[in-house]
Design an enzyme around this catalytic site. Structure first.
Site, short mmCIF file in Angstrom:
data_model
loop_
_atom_site.label_atom_id
_atom_site.label_comp_id
_atom_site.label_asym_id
_atom_site.label_seq_id
_atom_site.Cartn_x
_atom_site.Cartn_y
_atom_site.Cartn_z
N TRP A 19 144.27 36.83 20.03
CA TRP A 19 143.31 37.43 20.95
C TRP A 19 143.12 38.90 20.60
O TRP A 19 144.08 39.60 20.28
CB TRP A 19 143.81 37.30 22.39
CG TRP A 19 142.77 37.63 23.41
CD1 TRP A 19 142.62 38.81 24.09
CD2 TRP A 19 141.71 36.78 23.87
NE1 TRP A 19 141.54 38.74 24.94
CE2 TRP A 19 140.96 37.50 24.83
CE3 TRP A 19 141.32 35.46 23.56
CZ2 TRP A 19 139.85 36.97 25.48
CZ3 TRP A 19 140.22 34.93 24.22
CH2 TRP A 19 139.50 35.68 25.16
N HIS A 49 150.98 34.71 24.14
CA HIS A 49 149.72 33.97 24.26
C HIS A 49 149.10 33.74 22.88
O HIS A 49 147.88 33.83 22.71
CB HIS A 49 148.76 34.73 25.18
CG HIS A 49 149.30 34.91 26.57
ND1 HIS A 49 149.21 33.94 27.54
CD2 HIS A 49 149.97 35.95 27.13
CE1 HIS A 49 149.80 34.38 28.64
NE2 HIS A 49 150.26 35.60 28.42
N HIS A 53 149.77 27.62 23.44
CA HIS A 53 150.67 28.25 24.40
C HIS A 53 150.29 27.87 25.82
O HIS A 53 149.23 27.29 26.05
CB HIS A 53 150.61 29.78 24.25
CG HIS A 53 149.28 30.37 24.63
ND1 HIS A 53 148.20 30.39 23.78
CD2 HIS A 53 148.85 30.93 25.79
CE1 HIS A 53 147.17 30.95 24.38
NE2 HIS A 53 147.54 31.29 25.62
N ASP A 55 149.92 29.30 29.91
CA ASP A 55 149.84 30.41 30.86
C ASP A 55 150.58 30.02 32.13
O ASP A 55 150.38 28.92 32.67
CB ASP A 55 148.38 30.69 31.25
CG ASP A 55 147.59 31.35 30.14
OD1 ASP A 55 148.17 31.68 29.09
OD2 ASP A 55 146.37 31.53 30.34
N HIS A 59 150.59 35.25 34.83
CA HIS A 59 149.68 35.87 33.86
C HIS A 59 148.57 36.65 34.57
O HIS A 59 148.17 37.72 34.12
CB HIS A 59 149.09 34.77 32.97
CG HIS A 59 148.26 35.25 31.83
ND1 HIS A 59 148.47 36.45 31.18
CD2 HIS A 59 147.18 34.69 31.21
CE1 HIS A 59 147.58 36.60 30.22
NE2 HIS A 59 146.78 35.55 30.22
N HIS A 163 140.56 32.20 35.01
CA HIS A 163 142.01 32.23 35.11
C HIS A 163 142.47 32.32 36.58
O HIS A 163 143.40 31.60 37.00
CB HIS A 163 142.57 33.43 34.34
CG HIS A 163 142.74 33.19 32.87
ND1 HIS A 163 141.79 33.54 31.96
CD2 HIS A 163 143.77 32.65 32.17
CE1 HIS A 163 142.22 33.23 30.74
NE2 HIS A 163 143.41 32.69 30.84
N GLU A 175 146.54 26.44 26.44
CA GLU A 175 145.45 26.97 25.62
C GLU A 175 145.81 26.85 24.14
O GLU A 175 146.99 26.76 23.78
CB GLU A 175 145.19 28.44 25.98
CG GLU A 175 144.74 28.61 27.43
CD GLU A 175 144.75 30.05 27.91
OE1 GLU A 175 143.90 30.39 28.75
OE2 GLU A 175 145.62 30.83 27.47
#
Length: 213
Positions: A19, A49, A53, A55, A59, A163, A175
């Site tokens: 990311w 992340h 992975h 969340d 988070h 989210h 994700e």
């Protein structure tokens, strides 16, 4: 892989996609047999992340559960893979057609899975879950939602809102899945995140097996 199982995790390697503004992924050898050491020992540095992975609510939710508090039955059991053809996002109508049930585990396969995204530059236009669709999933009381890119929410739109809708409702999020070889249908899911104490997320290994075997 054992017969019937499909590995839907992406390999973690140095320099891989991450990311924007997250730390670079680095795996380096500290000790090496070829250099005269008695064993090989490696060091790894990356965001939790990264790649495939999970969340945890923490988070995005202050005081939310951390990844080490995940119930084991949230990520082990039947899961439904749903294919989405919309090239922008997973929309509320897509969720309505899917008719999600309370406690269900749902994995969305989109055009993201049409290529090895983890080896390519970051795609700002990846397919994501719209905030309206996320609210419907939360209202349906699904147990888990998985997607085939690095975020359930979009890069330019609905990143925070999606989210919040899912994690705020206690929906566990996976994700970075690789669903390229997976057809729509019902499977057995095993997805185990690392037990990182107090963490907002963790790398995970995820596998599917068809229930028709």
């Amino acid at each position: 892989m054992p017969k019937g199982w499909i590995d839907i995790s992406v390999p973690v390697r140095s320099g891989m996609l991450h990311w924007p503004n997250d730390p670079e992924v680095e795996i380096k050898r500290l000790l090496a047999i070829e250099q005269g050491d008695v064993c090989n020992v490696s060091h790894m540095s990356m965001s939790v992340h990264t790649g495939t992975h999970m969340d945890a609510p923490l988070h995005f939710i202050a005081g939310g559960k951390s990844i080490d508090q995940i119930p084991v039955d949230a990520t082990i059991g039947p899961a439904r893979v749903i294919e989405i053809t919309d090239k922008e996002s997973i929309k509320a109508d897509d969720v309505r057609r899917a008719k999600p049930k309370p406690g269900e585990r749902i994995l969305f396969k989109t055009r993201n899975s049409g290529r090895p995204w983890e080896t390519e530059p970051f795609d700002e236009d990846f397919v994501y879950i719209s905030q309206e669709a996320a609210r419907l999933l939360a209202d349906s009381k699904v147990r888990l939602v998985g997607v085939d890119y690095l975020s359930v929410g979009g890069y330019r739109k609905d990143g925070v809102e999606t989210h919040l809708a899912l994690l705020g409702a206690g929906v566990w999020v996976v994700e970075g899945l690789n669903l390229q070889k997976v057809k729509p249908g019902v499977y057995e899911l095993i997805c185990l995140p690392l037990k990182l104490a107090g963490s907002d997320g963790a790398p995970a290994r995820a596998m599917l097996r068809s229930t028709s075997l």
